[in-house]
Design a protein around this motif. Structure first.
Motif, short mmCIF file in Angstrom:
data_model
loop_
_atom_site.label_atom_id
_atom_site.label_comp_id
_atom_site.label_asym_id
_atom_site.label_seq_id
_atom_site.Cartn_x
_atom_site.Cartn_y
_atom_site.Cartn_z
N THR A 71 0.83 -1.21 0.00
CA THR A 71 0.00 0.00 0.00
C THR A 71 0.86 1.26 0.00
O THR A 71 1.97 1.26 0.54
CB THR A 71 -0.91 0.05 1.24
N ILE A 72 0.32 2.31 -0.61
CA ILE A 72 0.92 3.65 -0.56
C ILE A 72 -0.16 4.60 -0.05
O ILE A 72 -1.24 4.69 -0.63
CB ILE A 72 1.40 4.12 -1.94
N GLY A 73 0.15 5.31 1.03
CA GLY A 73 -0.75 6.34 1.56
C GLY A 73 -0.11 7.71 1.39
O GLY A 73 1.07 7.88 1.70
N ILE A 74 -0.89 8.67 0.91
CA ILE A 74 -0.35 10.00 0.60
C ILE A 74 -1.06 11.05 1.44
O ILE A 74 -2.27 11.24 1.32
CB ILE A 74 -0.54 10.34 -0.90
N ALA A 75 -0.30 11.74 2.29
CA ALA A 75 -0.83 12.84 3.10
C ALA A 75 -0.17 14.14 2.66
O ALA A 75 0.92 14.13 2.09
CB ALA A 75 -0.55 12.60 4.58
N SER A 76 -0.84 15.26 2.94
CA SER A 76 -0.29 16.53 2.46
C SER A 76 -0.79 17.69 3.29
O SER A 76 -1.73 17.57 4.07
CB SER A 76 -0.67 16.75 0.99
N MET A 77 -0.14 18.84 3.06
CA MET A 77 -0.67 20.10 3.57
C MET A 77 -2.11 20.24 3.06
O MET A 77 -2.43 19.80 1.96
CB MET A 77 0.19 21.27 3.12
N ALA A 78 -2.95 20.87 3.86
CA ALA A 78 -4.39 20.70 3.66
C ALA A 78 -4.99 21.49 2.51
O ALA A 78 -5.84 20.98 1.79
CB ALA A 78 -5.12 21.04 4.96
N GLU A 79 -4.61 22.75 2.31
CA GLU A 79 -5.40 23.60 1.42
C GLU A 79 -4.77 23.88 0.06
O GLU A 79 -5.37 24.54 -0.77
CB GLU A 79 -5.69 24.95 2.11
N SER A 80 -3.57 23.41 -0.18
CA SER A 80 -2.90 23.67 -1.46
C SER A 80 -3.52 22.83 -2.56
O SER A 80 -3.92 21.69 -2.33
CB SER A 80 -1.41 23.36 -1.35
N THR A 214 -4.58 0.65 -8.35
CA THR A 214 -3.19 0.23 -8.21
C THR A 214 -2.28 1.18 -9.00
O THR A 214 -2.75 1.98 -9.81
CB THR A 214 -3.00 -1.20 -8.73
N VAL A 215 -0.99 1.08 -8.72
CA VAL A 215 -0.02 1.88 -9.46
C VAL A 215 -0.11 1.53 -10.94
O VAL A 215 -0.22 0.34 -11.31
CB VAL A 215 1.41 1.62 -8.93
N LYS A 216 -0.08 2.55 -11.79
CA LYS A 216 -0.15 2.32 -13.23
C LYS A 216 0.91 1.30 -13.66
O LYS A 216 2.06 1.35 -13.21
CB LYS A 216 0.09 3.62 -13.99
N THR A 217 0.50 0.39 -14.53
CA THR A 217 1.39 -0.68 -14.97
C THR A 217 2.69 -0.13 -15.55
O THR A 217 3.78 -0.64 -15.27
CB THR A 217 0.69 -1.55 -16.01
N GLU A 218 2.58 0.94 -16.34
CA GLU A 218 3.77 1.49 -17.00
C GLU A 218 4.71 2.17 -16.02
O GLU A 218 5.87 2.46 -16.35
CB GLU A 218 3.36 2.47 -18.10
N LEU A 219 4.24 2.46 -14.79
CA LEU A 219 5.07 3.10 -13.78
C LEU A 219 5.70 2.11 -12.81
O LEU A 219 6.81 2.32 -12.31
CB LEU A 219 4.23 4.08 -12.95
N ALA A 227 2.71 -4.04 -9.78
CA ALA A 227 1.47 -3.48 -10.34
C ALA A 227 0.29 -3.67 -9.39
O ALA A 227 -0.76 -3.05 -9.57
CB ALA A 227 1.17 -4.11 -11.69
N SER A 228 0.46 -4.53 -8.38
CA SER A 228 -0.62 -4.77 -7.41
C SER A 228 -0.61 -3.79 -6.24
O SER A 228 -1.50 -3.81 -5.39
CB SER A 228 -0.53 -6.19 -6.87
N THR A 229 0.41 -2.91 -6.17
CA THR A 229 0.50 -1.94 -5.08
C THR A 229 -0.65 -0.96 -5.16
O THR A 229 -0.86 -0.31 -6.19
CB THR A 229 1.83 -1.18 -5.15
N THR A 230 -1.42 -0.83 -4.08
CA THR A 230 -2.57 0.07 -4.08
C THR A 230 -2.17 1.48 -3.65
O THR A 230 -1.22 1.66 -2.89
CB THR A 230 -3.70 -0.44 -3.16
N VAL A 231 -2.92 2.46 -4.16
CA VAL A 231 -2.66 3.87 -3.89
C VAL A 231 -3.86 4.46 -3.18
O VAL A 231 -5.01 4.23 -3.58
CB VAL A 231 -2.41 4.64 -5.21
#
Length: 496
Positions: A71-80, A214-219, A227-231
């Motif tokens: 798994t990949i989890g993406i957090a960020s600054m809130a309002e940008s 999932t992550v794009k196959t080409e990436l 390719a099975s890694t979830t985003v």
């Protein structure tokens, strides 16, 4: 099993890889650089941000030798955020940072559309130029063509889209746009249209941590991923970080103790009213399903300590020297009161014009007394926020789980525990947002059976606890109730 967290912050962008026990395997970091345009506006370069993320993912997968990131989890600054074409992915607007003030006139226009209370009840927010809606109106006033077939993506939404090909937003970030109706838990499309914006300018909202795909196959192969890694979008950085320290139930609060001190707590969803409005806190949906969060803080907590240590000598005092000076003072409330409003007061009584103050100084007081007063002042301010949050959430707060540079100064932490009558727990977490983002994705994908298992992961690595001293708490409570609260109110009155 391996999990990845991505933290897209104001100071740095980071990617981290962790094993199934939350043990850090590899971290990569790049500075977040704002660019000033010819018109004097601050923007980010979205392509540079994406390339940084690509390079950092490659770096951590190569460093760790991990073969299967689930798994990949993406957090960020809130309002940008920025506008991206929903069909082609073409970038159609500048990527505006949360701190870019160009949208202040649009925020004032929104403010005139309803009463402050009514606006708060819609959004859970006290309106600011930072929020997504004013930013969108500023862009619309400049060039309506930017909006043709476009979606407004948060920073984490943009990177999630580049990785997975899916445009989305999570609830924690949706509730920072000033366009999400917390009363109905959906985009306020009618209101958005009243301002002339396309009703569908915002993407679908999906639960925090839920796999977008999932992550794009080409990436995948070029990034060292399968390719099975979830985003997943893990959402607001401070809210996601609360998972990394185990603050996953009402009555336990996450505290990020840096230059500013930010507190994040949980509560069951409810309609927001006058009581919540008067706290000065902001509210939104938590990354944990079925809960709202409240958030507030002191803009000059660690900042006040940094300020005083630079004023007391030609060279700034070290933290060890501060600790030694604190040990010279009596272990009891100081005669000197400090009000930590160096950049205005925050929750529960926000006022940017309120100024800091020492009260009670005499010739008898020296360096150690000034430092102790500054530390105690921030502890009293923490107590004020805690009491306000307890009142509206209905949950007594007994535990604060803290991370950040401020946790290095143990006498200061003990003062906070004593003044606020809480147990302060400091887990061995250096990168709370990174780890929280990874946990949010792990939870959203169903790889953790419940929050209890998450808490065991956090506490299994050992934590430091500082319990309040009953006798000292009684003394601090007396000073807080009989002196600090009244004098803080007077300082606010003088700034009106």
């Amino acid at each position: 099993m391996y999990m990845m967290g991505i933290d897209l912050g104001t100071t740095n962008r980071k990617v981290g890889l962790f094993d199934e026990n939350g043990r850090e395997l590899a971290i990569a970091s790049r500075p977040t650089v704002a660019i000033e345009t010819s018109e004097g506006h601050s923007v980010y370069d979205p392509e540079a941000m994406w390339q940084d993320v690509v390079d950092m993912i490659k770096e951590v997968t190569a460093k760790s030798g991990a073969k299967r990131v689930q798994t990949i989890g993406i957090a960020s600054m809130a309002e940008s955020g920025l506008l991206v074409n929903k069909e082609t992915g073409r970038i159609q607007s500048p990527l505006l940072p949360w701190f870019e003030t160009s949208s202040a006139p649009q925020a004032e226009m929104i403010k005139r559309s309803d009463t402050p209370l009514a606006l708060f009840q819609r959004t859970g927010l006290h309106l600011s130029f930072k929020h997504g809606l004013p930013k969108l109106l500023w862009l619309y006033d400049r060039d309506q063509e930017m909006f043709r077939d476009a979606k407004w993506l948060s920073v984490s939404g943009f990177i999630a889209y580049r990785l997975s090909g899916v445009m989305a937003c999570d609830p924690t970030l949706a509730t920072r746009t000033f366009a999400y109706d917390m009363r109905r838990d959906e985009w306020d499309t009618a209101w958005i249209q009243e301002f002339g914006l396309p009703a569908d300018v915002f993407p679908d909202v999906v639960p925090s941590g839920a796999p977008l795909g999932t992550v794009k196959t080409e990436l995948a192969a070029s990034l060292g991923l399968e390719a099975s890694t979830t985003v997943a979008i893990a959402g607001h950085d401070h809210v996601a970080a609360s998972l990394a320290v185990g603050a996953v139930e009402p009555g336990e609060v996450f505290a990020s103790m840096g230059t500013a001190e930010t507190l994040v707590g949980m509560m069951k969803p409810r309609a927001l009213g006058q009581a919540e409005f008067e706290t000065g806190l902001s509210y939104g949906y938590h990354v944990i399903p079925g809960y709202q969060f409240w958030m507030g803080g002191n803009a000059a907590s660690g900042g006040a300590v940094e300020w005083i240590r630079k004023q007391l000598g030609d060279d700034a005092l070290s933290y060890d020297e501060i600790a030694e000076l604190l040990m010279e003072t009596e272990d009891a409330p100081s005669e000197v009161l400090f009000f930590p409003y160096l950049s205005g007061s925050g929750a529960p009584y926000p006022n940017s014009r309120t100024r800091a103050s020492f009260i009670g100084l005499s010739y008898a007081h020296g360096k150690a007394d000034l430092i102790r007063a500054v530390c105690e002042g921030t502890a009293y301010q923490l107590t004020m926020i805690k009491e306000s949050a307890e009142h509206v959430s209905g949950h007594p707060i007994h535990v604060i789980r803290a991370v950040g540079g401020g946790t290095r100064l143990k006498p200061w932490l003990q003062m906070k525990a004593n003044a606020a009558n809480v147990t302060l727990i400091v887990p061995p977490v250096d990168e709370a947002t990174l780890q929280g983002a990874a946990y949010t994705a792990l939870l959203g994908a169903g790889h953790l059976k419940d929050l209890g298992e998450l808490k065991q992961l956090v506490e299994g690595r050992g934590v430091e606890q500082l319990a309040p001293d009953v006798k000292l708490h009684a003394q601090y409570k007396q000073v807080y109730e009989q002196q600090y609260v009244a004098m803080a109110a007077e300082l606010r009155r003088l700034s009106q």
